[in-house]
Design a protein around this motif. Sequence first.
Motif, mmCIF file in Angstrom:
data_model
loop_
_atom_site.group_PDB
_atom_site.id
_atom_site.type_symbol
_atom_site.label_atom_id
_atom_site.label_comp_id
_atom_site.label_asym_id
_atom_site.label_seq_id
_atom_site.Cartn_x
_atom_site.Cartn_y
_atom_site.Cartn_z
ATOM 1 N N ARG A 1 12.222 13.497 0.827
ATOM 2 C CA ARG A 1 11.939 13.429 -0.645
ATOM 3 C C ARG A 1 10.751 14.259 -0.905
ATOM 4 N NH1 ARG A 1 12.167 7.050 -1.832
ATOM 5 N NH2 ARG A 1 11.805 8.031 -3.888
ATOM 6 N N PHE A 2 10.773 14.869 -2.071
ATOM 7 C CA PHE A 2 9.593 15.786 -2.507
ATOM 8 C C PHE A 2 8.859 14.979 -3.837
ATOM 9 C CE2 PHE A 2 12.225 18.526 -0.006
ATOM 10 C CZ PHE A 2 11.105 18.858 0.919
ATOM 11 N N GLY A 3 7.674 15.191 -3.950
ATOM 12 C CA GLY A 3 7.085 14.453 -5.366
ATOM 13 C C GLY A 3 5.655 14.495 -5.165
ATOM 14 N N GLY A 4 5.047 13.352 -5.372
ATOM 15 C CA GLY A 4 3.570 13.163 -5.059
ATOM 16 C C GLY A 4 3.056 12.304 -6.065
ATOM 17 N N GLY A 5 1.806 12.413 -6.460
ATOM 18 C CA GLY A 5 1.035 11.757 -7.016
ATOM 19 C C GLY A 5 0.131 12.221 -8.017
ATOM 20 N N LEU A 6 -0.561 11.443 -9.173
ATOM 21 C CA LEU A 6 -1.411 11.954 -9.936
ATOM 22 C C LEU A 6 -2.422 10.833 -9.978
ATOM 23 C CD1 LEU A 6 0.694 13.290 -13.095
ATOM 24 C CD2 LEU A 6 -0.582 14.609 -11.318
ATOM 25 N N GLY A 7 -3.744 11.096 -10.120
ATOM 26 C CA GLY A 7 -4.749 10.077 -10.251
ATOM 27 C C GLY A 7 -5.565 10.605 -11.573
ATOM 28 N N LEU A 8 -5.865 9.610 -12.155
ATOM 29 C CA LEU A 8 -6.822 9.642 -13.414
ATOM 30 C C LEU A 8 -7.718 8.618 -13.693
ATOM 31 C CD1 LEU A 8 -4.339 10.707 -16.195
ATOM 32 C CD2 LEU A 8 -5.639 12.279 -14.794
ATOM 33 N N ALA A 9 -9.062 9.075 -13.528
ATOM 34 C CA ALA A 9 -10.271 7.784 -13.744
ATOM 35 C C ALA A 9 -11.235 8.429 -14.692
ATOM 36 C CB ALA A 9 -10.946 7.688 -12.440
ATOM 37 N N PHE A 10 -11.703 7.390 -15.580
ATOM 38 C CA PHE A 10 -12.357 7.870 -16.816
ATOM 39 C C PHE A 10 -13.406 6.651 -17.111
ATOM 40 C CE2 PHE A 10 -8.400 9.549 -17.931
ATOM 41 C CZ PHE A 10 -8.812 10.850 -17.963
ATOM 42 N N GLY A 11 -14.866 7.135 -16.964
ATOM 43 C CA GLY A 11 -15.826 6.221 -17.052
ATOM 44 C C GLY A 11 -16.970 6.536 -18.174
ATOM 45 N N ASN A 12 -18.226 6.048 -18.003
ATOM 46 C CA ASN A 12 -19.221 6.462 -18.778
ATOM 47 C C ASN A 12 -19.454 7.816 -18.565
ATOM 48 O OD1 ASN A 12 -21.248 6.392 -20.504
ATOM 49 N ND2 ASN A 12 -22.582 5.210 -19.387
ATOM 50 N N ASN A 13 -19.231 8.901 -19.334
ATOM 51 C CA ASN A 13 -19.605 10.118 -19.033
ATOM 52 C C ASN A 13 -18.852 10.885 -17.932
ATOM 53 O OD1 ASN A 13 -20.407 12.584 -19.947
ATOM 54 N ND2 ASN A 13 -22.419 12.363 -19.089
ATOM 55 N N ASN A 14 -17.857 10.391 -17.407
ATOM 56 C CA ASN A 14 -17.217 10.464 -16.187
ATOM 57 C C ASN A 14 -15.547 10.734 -16.231
ATOM 58 O OD1 ASN A 14 -16.786 10.751 -13.012
ATOM 59 N ND2 ASN A 14 -15.787 8.878 -13.408
ATOM 60 N N THR A 15 -15.176 12.062 -15.692
ATOM 61 C CA THR A 15 -13.753 12.149 -15.679
ATOM 62 C C THR A 15 -13.244 12.590 -14.214
ATOM 63 O OG1 THR A 15 -14.085 13.298 -17.783
ATOM 64 C CG2 THR A 15 -11.854 13.940 -16.464
ATOM 65 N N GLN A 16 -12.343 12.148 -13.625
ATOM 66 C CA GLN A 16 -11.723 12.327 -12.482
ATOM 67 C C GLN A 16 -10.224 12.733 -12.676
ATOM 68 O OE1 GLN A 16 -13.162 10.114 -9.016
ATOM 69 N NE2 GLN A 16 -11.123 10.483 -7.972
ATOM 70 N N ILE A 17 -9.812 13.817 -11.936
ATOM 71 C CA ILE A 17 -8.438 13.959 -11.940
ATOM 72 C C ILE A 17 -7.894 14.421 -10.631
ATOM 73 C CG2 ILE A 17 -6.579 15.733 -12.997
ATOM 74 C CD1 ILE A 17 -8.764 16.108 -15.232
ATOM 75 N N THR A 18 -6.837 14.017 -9.992
ATOM 76 C CA THR A 18 -6.352 14.246 -8.746
ATOM 77 C C THR A 18 -4.869 14.458 -9.069
ATOM 78 O OG1 THR A 18 -7.854 12.655 -7.801
ATOM 79 C CG2 THR A 18 -5.829 13.435 -6.708
ATOM 80 N N VAL A 19 -4.306 15.585 -8.455
ATOM 81 C CA VAL A 19 -2.993 16.122 -8.354
ATOM 82 C C VAL A 19 -2.787 16.253 -6.694
ATOM 83 C CG1 VAL A 19 -1.287 17.714 -8.860
ATOM 84 C CG2 VAL A 19 -3.263 17.253 -10.528
ATOM 85 N N ALA A 20 -1.779 15.529 -6.297
ATOM 86 C CA ALA A 20 -1.214 15.469 -4.950
ATOM 87 C C ALA A 20 0.211 15.749 -4.587
ATOM 88 C CB ALA A 20 -1.885 14.097 -4.299
#
Length: 178
Positions: free
Chosen positions: A42-61
Motif C-alpha cells: 500500500r502507498f501513502g504516508g503522513g503529514l505532521g504539523l506543529a505550531f507553537g509560540n513563534n514556531n512552525t514545523q511541517i513534515t511530509v512523509a
Amino acid sequence: MKLKTNLPIFIVFALFFSFQDQAIAQEDPLSTPRSEFWRNVRFGGGLGLAFGNNNTQITVAPSAIYQYNEYIAFGPGLNFNYQKFGDFSSTLYGVSGIFLANPIPEIQLSGELEQLFGTQKINDIGGSQSFDVNNTALFLGVGYRYGGVTIGARYNVLFDNNDGIYAEAWQPFVRVYF
C-alpha cells in the motif's frame, strides 16, 4: 540558492505522486495480474504539523508499506521537514522505516525510525549563519484509524532540546494509505 532549497520538496512530491500512479495502474483490470507481494503493498504516508509560540514545523512523509496481515504492516519512507522558529529555520530531508500494529481495527500503534539531513540557518543582527545537520529520531505513536486514514500523536523517544531539529517531542499526525 533557491533551487537548492526547493529540490527536496520537488523530489518528495514527485515520488509521492509516482507511487499514486503506480497504485492506480496496478488496479486496472486489463493489466497483468499482480503477484501476491504487490497485492499487499500500500502507498501513502503522513503529514505532521506543529505550531507553537513563534514556531512552525511541517513534515511530509510519503511511504510504502507491506501489509503482512490484518494486524501488522511495515515499510520504507522518505521525509521532508521544514521548521521556522523566530530567526532560525531548517530544511531537512531523509529516510525512514515504519512499523504499524493494529490490535483492533480502530487503533493503530506505530514505531518510526527516521534519519534526517539538511541545512539550518540563523539570521541575527550580525548576519546569517548556515550549517549542515543530521539527526536520528525514534517515534512511538498511537492513532485512531478509520479505513486507510489514521489520526493520532507520536512521541520522539530520542528527543533532545539541544539538537535543534524538533521543537517538541510530541507531534500530531495524519497518516493515509491507499
